[in-house]
Every structure is written in C-alpha cells, then in structure tokens.
Design an enzyme around this catalytic site. Sequence first.
Site, short mmCIF file in Angstrom:
data_model
loop_
_atom_site.label_atom_id
_atom_site.label_comp_id
_atom_site.label_asym_id
_atom_site.label_seq_id
_atom_site.Cartn_x
_atom_site.Cartn_y
_atom_site.Cartn_z
N GLN A 198 97.98 60.46 -51.27
CA GLN A 198 98.10 59.63 -52.45
C GLN A 198 97.15 60.09 -53.54
O GLN A 198 96.03 60.50 -53.26
CB GLN A 198 97.86 58.17 -52.12
N THR A 204 94.10 56.07 -45.97
CA THR A 204 94.72 56.62 -44.76
C THR A 204 96.23 56.49 -44.93
O THR A 204 96.90 55.79 -44.20
CB THR A 204 94.18 55.90 -43.52
N HIS A 205 96.71 57.14 -45.96
CA HIS A 205 98.13 57.10 -46.29
C HIS A 205 98.67 58.53 -46.28
O HIS A 205 99.18 59.02 -47.27
CB HIS A 205 98.35 56.45 -47.66
N ASN A 206 98.52 59.19 -45.15
CA ASN A 206 99.05 60.54 -44.98
C ASN A 206 100.53 60.42 -44.66
O ASN A 206 100.92 59.55 -43.87
CB ASN A 206 98.35 61.24 -43.81
#
Lengths: 588, 239
Positions: free
Chosen positions: A348, A516-518
């Site tokens: 992001q 933690t938006h992989n």
Amino acid sequence: MATKLPPVDIVIIGMGWTGGILAKELGPTGLKIVVLERGAPRSPQNDFAVPYIRDELRFAQRNDMMMDVSQDTYTIRNNPSETALPMRRLGSFLPGEGVGGAGAHWNGVTWRWPDHELRIRSKYEERYGKNYIPADMQLQDWGVSGPELEPYYDRFEYVAGISGKAGNLKGQIQKEGNPFEDPRAREYPLPPLLQNHAGQIFWKAAKDLGYHPFIRPTANASQPYTNPDGMKIGQCQYCGFCERFGCEANAKGSPNITVIPVALRNPNVELRTYAWVTKVLKDSTGKKATGVLYVNVLTGEEIEQPADLVIIAAYQLSNVHLMLVSGIGKPYDPATQSGVVGKNYAYQAGAGVTLFFEDKSFNPFIATGGWGTSLDDFHTNWNFDRAAHGGIGGAYITVGGSNGRPIAYRPVPGGTPQWGSEWKRAVAKWYHSAVSISASASVMPNRVNYLDLDPTYTNRFGQPLMRMTFDFRENEHKLVKHAAGIIGGIGKAMKPTRMGTPTPRLSWSVVPYQSTHNTGGAVMGIDPNTSALNQHCQSWDLSNVFVTGASAFPHNSGYNPTGPVGALAYRMADAIREKYLKRPGLLI
Amino acid sequence: MTDKNSGLGRRQFLGGAGVAGVAAAATLAPVAPANAQAPAAAPSPPPAGYTFFQPQEALFIEAAVDHMVPKDELTPSGTDIGIATYIDRALSGGWGKGDRLYLRGPWPRGTANQGYQLPLTPAALYRAAIGGANEHCRKTFGQTFDRCSAAQKETFLQELSGGKITLAGGLPGRAFFGMLYQNVMEGMFADPIYGGNRDKIAWKMIGFPGVAANNAENIKKYNDGRRFAANPVGIADMS
Ligand SMILES: Cc1cc2nc3c(=O)[nH]c(=O)nc-3n(C[C@H](O)[C@H](O)[C@H](O)COP(=O)(O)OP(=O)(O)OC[C@H]3O[C@@H](n4cnc5c(N)ncnc54)[C@H](O)[C@@H]3O)c2cc1C
Ligand code: SF4
C-alpha cells in the site's frame, strides 16, 4: 526420514482468520480435518489478560505476537538490479504467528471492495480506453464480481461483528454512510463507533469542502454482540492497545473468539500448534498433492501428514513461499512476464500530514484500532475522474489515530530538536493536541514488483527465503501526490495552529511500519496463463490445493484487505462443500 | 498525588470490562493535569550497578542519556529516571543478545531502504560503538564523551545522528545512533517494570494514563477538546 502419519481428509496450513473460517465451515462435513499452525496456542483469557497485554514495549515494539524473523524472514530490494538483503528485523509489515494469526492483533478496519476493483481491467478499459493502462502494469480482473461477493462480505461482517453505517442499502443511498460503496443487502451488524473530537473537526471541514465523510467500519464492537454462531463479543473500551495486541475485553472481532473456537467444537477438527509446514507434497504426476511435510518445532521431528485436500491458509507471504518451495504452479519470470507464482506482488502507498491545535486536547490514548472518520471521494467513488491525474486506483482519506502509546506516539512540530529540554517541552505540549490525516493509496501491479526464491539466504530449515522485489512506481507516485494535495486542503480547512507539510511516500523502505497489507503472488483469475488460482482460489495445476488470503488479489486497493480475504474464504468454503467434495477436480 | 491506585486491582478491573459492557472507568477518577512548571519530583532512585555496561561504558551511557534527557522542570535526569538502567537490562537480556533478529550472512552494506544490515547483536553493537565513540571524542575533543562539554556532546550526537561519523572498525555511526535513540525513548516511556520511566515520570509529563484504559464512558465525556487526565497506572499497579 519423516514419520508418516495416517492420512486425513483435509489439511489446513495456518490457523489465522482464513484457516479458522475454513475449519469452521468444513467442520460439519464430518471429514477428518487437521489444522497445522506453526506458532503457539493462544487463549484469550490468559494471553490477552490485563495488565500483561498492555505492554507497549513487549507487544508493539518487540512484536511479541508476530513472526520471529530470526527463524524465517524475507529478502528485500526495490529493483531487480539490486541485491536483495534480508529483513533482519520486523518493520514495514508484521506477519502474525500463533493461533489467530495476524487476526489476533489486527485493527479491524473492514471494507467491501467494490465491483470496479474486482473487474478492474474491464472497467478502466471501458471508461478510459485500452491505452490508458500502461504496458508494464499487469492489470487483470479477479474473475469474481461485486454482486457475487456481496453475500460473502455479509457473512464475514456478521461473524466478526463489524460496527459501521451502511451507505448504500439495496441501491438507496443512506445518510452518514459511505455513499460510494456498492449496494449491500442489509445494515452492518452493529452501529458505528463514536467519533472523537478530531473526527468531528475533520467531518465538518470535509463537508464544507463538498466531500462525503463517514465513520469507518471496523471490528471493534460498538456494543455487546452475539454473532450468528452464538459467539459473544464484548463492548469496545476504546483502550488504545488494539493494533498489535490481543483484546482483553473480547471486543475485537478476531478469529480467536469467533471462528476458531467454533471450529474446534467439531471432534473431527484437530489443531496442531508448533507444526511448521515446510512443503506441500506432490505425487509422481505432479498434478495432485498428497499431503504436507511439517516439523514439530518443539521436538524437531519431521512429519508427513498425507491428506486428500490441502488448503494453504498461511497468510499472503507464507502462502506464496510454500507454493514456490513446493513447486505448485509455474514461477513468474519478470523478464518474459511468463509464469504465475510470485507475480503482481503489491503493497500500500500513502501520504500523511500532522496538524497541531494549541487549545485542544484529543486524548490520543482514548482510541480503538480501527476507528476513524474517512472519505472515499478519491477512491471508491467511480465518478472521480482519474484521467485528470493520470492514475489508476485512488486513495481513501482518514483522520484516525489508533493509540497514544508514548514509545512510538510523540508527535512534535517540524523543526523541534530530537532531544533535550526543548524537545521534552514540545512533547509535553503537543502530545494531546496533534491530529494526523492519512491517505491510503492503491498499488497497481507492475512487471518488476514480484516474489521469488532468494539465491543466497535461508531460513532455519535451510530453505531459501522468499525474495521481494518492490517499489512504488509511477502510478503510485501520481496517486500519492494527488492525495497529499487533498489532505493538505482538508488540513488547512480544519484550521490548526500549526500544520506540517503533507508528505507522500515515494519509495518503499522496510524500516518504518506501514501496514500488513501485502497482496498478490498467487493471484486468482480466469486464465491459467495469467493466474495461479481460478475464481474459487483453487490451484489451476493441482486441483486438490486451495489457497486463501490476499495472495489471491491481482492488485491492491487503498482499502485494508481483510473484507475480501474473509469473503473469499467463505466463498471457497461453499465451493469446497457444495461442489468439490461431491466431485473432486477442477471446479472451473 | 499517590501512584498506587489502591482498589484498582486486576479482579475489579476485569469485572468492569468484557461482554457485560459496563465500563469500569469510574474507578479512575480524573485528576487535575500536572502543572508543567512545578519542579519535577525526585523519583525513587534506580538500583545501583549494571549487568552489561563496564565502568567506562556506564560513564558514556549515563552522559548520553543525561544529555538527551536533561534534568529540568519536567523530569529528573535520564539516569535518575532509570534510562541507563533500562538500556543495561535490555542489552543483557534476550533482546540485546539478538532475539527476533536475523543474523545469518552475508552482510553487504545495503541501501537505507533495506534497514539494519550489521552482523551484530544490539549488545555487540553497543560494545563496539561506545568504544569507537570515545575514541572519536578523544581524537576530536581530547577527552572521552562523558568528559566533554555540553556543546561538544551536542556536536558529537548531531554528527552521529546525521550519519557523518564512521566509528572505529568502519562501524556506521548512524546505525548505532538509531538504536541508542530508540532505546532512550523506550527507557523513558516504556512501562516502569522495565527499569526506566521511574515513578511513571514520563507518562505524567505528557498525560498518558497508562494501562488502565476502560474508556467507553470517557469517549462520550471527552470528545469536545477537553483534556482527560488521570493518575497513570502501570503494570505493577495492577499486578
Ligand atoms: C498489526 C496489524 C494490523 C492489521 N489491521 C488490519 C485492519 O485494520 N484491516 C484489515 O483488513 N486487515 C488488517 N490486518 C491484516 C489482517 O490481519 C490479515 O489480512 C488477516 O489476518 C489475514 O488472514 P490470513 O488467514 O490470510 O492470515 P493470518 O490471519 O495471518 O493467519 C496465518 C497463519 O498461518 C500461520 N503460518 C504461516 N506459515 C505457516 C507454515 N509454514 N506452517 C504452519 N503455519 C503457518 C501463521 O503463523 C498464522 O497463524 C492487520 C495486520 C496486522 C499485523
Ligand atoms: S480498542 Fe476496543 S477492540 Fe481494540 S483492543 Fe481495545 S477494547 Fe478491544
């Protein structure tokens, strides 16, 4: 030699949000299901108890609930021309470990990604023409539409107990909700959280500017709630120890207090913790998985668990790593743009600005993980004319602030010294009085943003680490520069005493925490040549392997991922139960 | 102002939260915000002695934390509020020995975006870097860091943080400064059970109420720009 155990029907790798959903949904079939979780067991009663859990140093700085990178990590670089080096300490993102996965310590922000995200290529081509999409942007449709996903979004929201206000009920725009969302069949299960003073000021400024603010939907329960499985969720205490912590009030909709205990009521569902899966095993044809290999990390024993069906639910990064080390699907090659596993890795982007109000106190420690006042005018709003800014995607804008924990949260105006009495005075003066506005922006796939196996570094078992090649590219730069201008305008309209310079993130660094938006790496789609998984997140190559999680996302929006992650998991469970188990094989 | 929140034991706290949804916030009566101009009260002293630092290193650390967190109207000196003790304990414990740190090689320098890339545990980095820092100060100012004037200390720390100093053996000064700075902040603001933030002095300085945080009622009362103030509560107070 690995110890070979008697076969089971289904193995699920990972007991986080999606492993919990699958175990719970498939439990009633009566089939023998084993869930293998590499981390420790967790009981909310003990692990989330006060005062133990309210330890900023231990949980938010030392990341006690997260992946231990001394054992396994990722190598990272911005471009293929660089040598990737290991992420030696957690920073930019915090993969979970232990029962509940990242779901045990998430914030809870839960979005429905609209139809124009899921059919992104078709929609942009239709509106802006084929040439609008750059050649190195491997944009593709997901193979599932907004209306198809709606009932599954609904299920996830009701299970997790989301607090929010509908913006579009069956086509009717609702006051105070997000008017740009797709139609939903019913309201959120709980009313939205209360706003703080910063949210009120933002709301007014945004309205005056003609924008459409709303209270962000999140899994921090605004009221006590009983979910459809009979699981009780408490009322959120606005405790300010939410993200990175377990919830002592049982108010955070996490897998630990919802799907996991329900799944484990089925005697045929067995959870094995400290069970680290190193490989999915294949038969001699390479077309079928035969089970998994794992290590009992308490004893070091290597164990083979045969199974008819393997569900990989180990979080986006671990999912792709397991596929690469097991040879499930053809690895992606950026030079030829062929192969599928590892492609379209995304993250992001964003921009932020801090405002200071001399005469106001915002009590930053009275906060929940996911709350915030947001606007979607430059993101989910399809009428926002992207052509004027040249980008694809957008950014949603929020004034939030999840905590006032002082090791990390000490905002001071620019120009303040880093230490000394003057620094202390500034910290004491502004601690209560700062507000930050942030923009969370989409990341579109790019030919050279991808995941593969590192040639040099290994994990505790001697397996190659996964290598991440990633940076924010031209499209992201356009989006975040535009967003920085918007948040600067809103900031000014809020009339602060002082305001910093809105700063877009232009290059990705592994050091500061971002999200933690992989996403991506094992994307879903309709064509085996361009996607690793089909529309049900089933491997095109090994039909008895399903893969959950945001690894299936062909691109990343500005939204947090777990809404569609949860929805796709429910949809997968239905497809397995209703179709696959009746007639094993490719569902498409 | 008394720090022991008598009556705010764990049982009572839990009784108020959770599924029943009744906040126990009332047990935390708001108090007037501390007057920032009053002289900072002396905290009980940190325990004497170190578990990691050798005498010369202790002089360096105490001088560094006292320079960064000087005694003034807001707090006693960094050493007096336990920051040096905090860092010492962190270094002799698991974190200092490399917990949650990937240490396998090779170790090329890397870009700033790639983060920490030294083959050193925090304890090993401090050991080498303090020696190097004193050597640098001796060469530049004619004396070890602890004996330098305030202006010299300031110059040294500014240059260290700005990446202008390479320490003996080629150690990048900025990597050490980054860790030192983070640890000073931890020693100042972490829960007092870790040895710093004595008497919750830093929490009082900013008005952070600590770990008792049932705010379901407070969010309704304090959402108009007014300040919520309470005696901070630490882990020890609730244990
Ligand atoms: C601090 C933080 C805040 C977040 N906030 C938000 C938010 O506000 N909104 C939002 O939408 N999302 C948020 N997220 C992301 C969200 O938590 C994830 O999207 C979600 O948990 C993903 O579900 P999952 O099942 O794919 O993975 P997880 O829930 O992480 O579960 C994966 C599990 O697999 C296990 N595992 C991994 N590898 C192996 C292996 N080899 N063998 C056995 N087990 C293995 C892990 O230990 C873990 O328990 C946040 C995440 C973090 C860390
Ligand atoms: S903010 Fe609310 S949901 Fe989050 S941990 Fe605290 S009480 Fe739980």
